[in-house]
Each structure stands twice: as C-alpha cells, then as structure tokens.
Enzyme design. Structure first.
Site, mmCIF file in Angstrom:
data_model
loop_
_atom_site.group_PDB
_atom_site.id
_atom_site.type_symbol
_atom_site.label_atom_id
_atom_site.label_comp_id
_atom_site.label_asym_id
_atom_site.label_seq_id
_atom_site.Cartn_x
_atom_site.Cartn_y
_atom_site.Cartn_z
ATOM 1 N N GLU A 115 6.502 -7.469 0.431
ATOM 2 C CA GLU A 115 6.674 -7.823 -0.806
ATOM 3 C C GLU A 115 8.329 -8.385 -1.086
ATOM 4 O O GLU A 115 8.077 -9.612 -1.861
ATOM 5 C CB GLU A 115 6.660 -6.589 -1.690
ATOM 6 C CG GLU A 115 5.164 -5.922 -1.746
ATOM 7 C CD GLU A 115 4.351 -6.997 -2.664
ATOM 8 O OE1 GLU A 115 3.889 -7.827 -2.119
ATOM 9 O OE2 GLU A 115 4.428 -6.724 -3.838
ATOM 10 N N GLU A 135 -0.949 -0.314 2.589
ATOM 11 C CA GLU A 135 -1.236 0.700 1.448
ATOM 12 C C GLU A 135 -2.477 1.252 1.338
ATOM 13 O O GLU A 135 -2.276 2.741 0.903
ATOM 14 C CB GLU A 135 -0.714 -0.174 -0.119
ATOM 15 C CG GLU A 135 0.426 -0.895 -0.229
ATOM 16 C CD GLU A 135 0.926 -2.001 0.611
ATOM 17 O OE1 GLU A 135 1.965 -2.556 0.451
ATOM 18 O OE2 GLU A 135 -0.005 -2.358 1.313
#
Length: 282
Positions: A115, A135
C-alpha cells in the site's frame, strides 16, 4: 536538511527528498507510530519548496513486511479500527504529496508495504522484490481500491483472494512496477531518475502530476479543462520563455520557477483524487 523521527528518516539534498522506513529490526513493519510519522513527514514535504521529488525506501533487507501484527495482538475492536484509520491516513498523505513520489522496492513489500508503494506515483524494483496481499488470509479486508486501478479488476481479485507472492518480473508484466534492476543497480538508477525529475521546473512537474491524477477520474472533456487550467497557471508562475529559448542547450532542463506561494503547491489542497484512492490494508 534532515528531520528527527523514530520510525522513519527524512532527508532533503539537492532537491531530492529521501524518506526511509527505518524499523529494520522489525522488517520495517508499519506500526501506529510510523503511521503518524509518515503523515508528519508528508506534511513537511508538501510545504518544502526545496523538495522537488521524493524517494521512499526501506532500511535493511526488505522494503516493508506489512503491518506490525505484534502491536495488534491485545487491541480491542475499537483500537483495531482506529489503527486501520491511521494506516489509511498515512497512505493518503503519501498519495496526495504534490511532488512526484517514487517507491524504491527491494526485498519484500507485503500488505502495508504494497500500500505504501502503491500510494507512490510509480515503483522501481530490484530483482529481489516480492509483493503480496495477505489480507484475506488474515481474515481481514484491505488493498481493495488501489490494486484494481493498477493491475485491473480481475487480476486484483486473483491477488487478493489467493494472497500469492508476485515476483519482480511478474510485477513488471502486470504494471505494478515500472522498471526492474539488479540489487546493485537499483539505488543508482533511482538516484539518476530522481535527479532528472528534480532538475525540471518544480511547479510544472507538480501541475503535470495533478493533471494526470485528476484527469483519469473525470470525463475526457473535464480532463482537458483540468489541463487547460494547469497550463494557464504554469504560464503565470514559471519562466517558460527562458525554458523554450534554452531548448537544446546544456541548460535546457534546469529552469526553475521561483514561486513559493500556495500556487506553487497545487497538491496541498488534497485535490489528488488519484488513480489509487485511499482505502487500504494497514
């Protein structure tokens, strides 16, 4: 110029800012303190007329191994939510910087590392770079907004659903990174590119970034209006005649705009809607 932080370092030299994730003992895992310091660093950089381009690196053998899971073990649901918000805020702060931001990725960039890199304008990677979105495997949700805008919806779903590792060559093929270099060559090439960008008129570069970021989020007609406004602002605040007259000479790419007013910081109004909006794993 150097700034004092505990989880990152920030230095500006020759118009190139280098922001280093500096928790090598924890593989540069993103914790709450680093989230706060990334926002603080971004605010300082956005206001620094001497910083024309930003490089983001990781100290030690990896770029960023993801979120600091040790920090989360004893957190309540409310604390986890607050921590995720801090992560989103850090990514958005990087994304909204008015200067070009280049992530220089060596080793692993997992979860939050993806990210941070994805919030940059583009990535230069070493042959040892690896990317992973873990995730779903952790039973959480993240990275659902930037990744589809980088690799497309279908490939993003594959990478998110499976959490598989993407090596540097595949990342290049998918468009996740712009260039792949040997481990030894990466810092040299990154420095060369940063110096080339830093030599251009900073306002012109910032306006170009703003045009691209805003333009891809609107219609073609709206995007052309964004560009025309940027052209007009550039004409008012830069010595464009000198730049044109020196074209082809040794100083062709060294013109600078002297503006230090808010007009010289077009990204500080948060206008960067970006092709990778905030909304990510932290």
């Amino acid at each position: 110029m150097a700034y004092d932080f505990t989880t990152i370092t920030l230095d500006v030299s020759n118009h190139v800012a280098t922001l280093t994730l500096n928790r090598p003992e924890s593989r540069n895992a993103l914790n709450s303190r680093m989230c706060v310091e990334l926002v603080q660093a971004a605010e300082r950089l956005a206001a620094d007329p001497d910083a024309h381009v930003v490089l983001i690196r990781g100290a030690g053998p990896v770029f960023c191994a993801g979120a600091d899971l040790k920090e989360r073990k004893d957190m309540s649901t409310e604390e986890i939510t607050a921590r995720r918000v801090r992560g989103f805020t850090a990514y958005a702060a990087i994304e909204r910087l008015p200067q070009p931001v280049i992530a220089v990725v060596h080793g692993a960039a997992f979860g939050s590392g993806c990210e941070i890199a994805g919030a940059s304008d583009f990535i230069l990677a070493s042959t040892e770079a690896r990317f992973k979105y873990p995730e779903v495997g952790w039973g959480t949700i993240g990275a659902t907004q930037r990744l589809p805008r980088i690799v497309g919806v279908r490939m993003a779903k594959e990478l998110l659903f499976t959490g598989r590792v993407v090596d540097a060559q595949e990342a290049l093929t998918l468009g996740m990174v712009n260039h792949v270099y040997s481990v030894e060559e990466l810092p040299v090439r990154a420095a060369e590119m940063a110096a080339q960008i830093a030599a251009a008129a900073p306002l012109t570069v910032r306006l170009t970034k703003r045009c691209v970021d805003q333009g891809v989020e609107t219609t073609r007609e709206g995007a052309m209006a964004v560009e025309m406004l940027a052209i007009e602002e550039n004409l008012r605040h830069t010595d464009w005649k000198k730049a044109i007259s020196s074209f082809g000479s040794s100083g062709a790419n060294t013109s600078r705009d002297a503006a230090t007013s808010p007009a010289a910081n077009p990204g500080s109004d948060g206008a960067r809607s970006t092709d990778r909006p905030a909304g990510a794993q932290s």
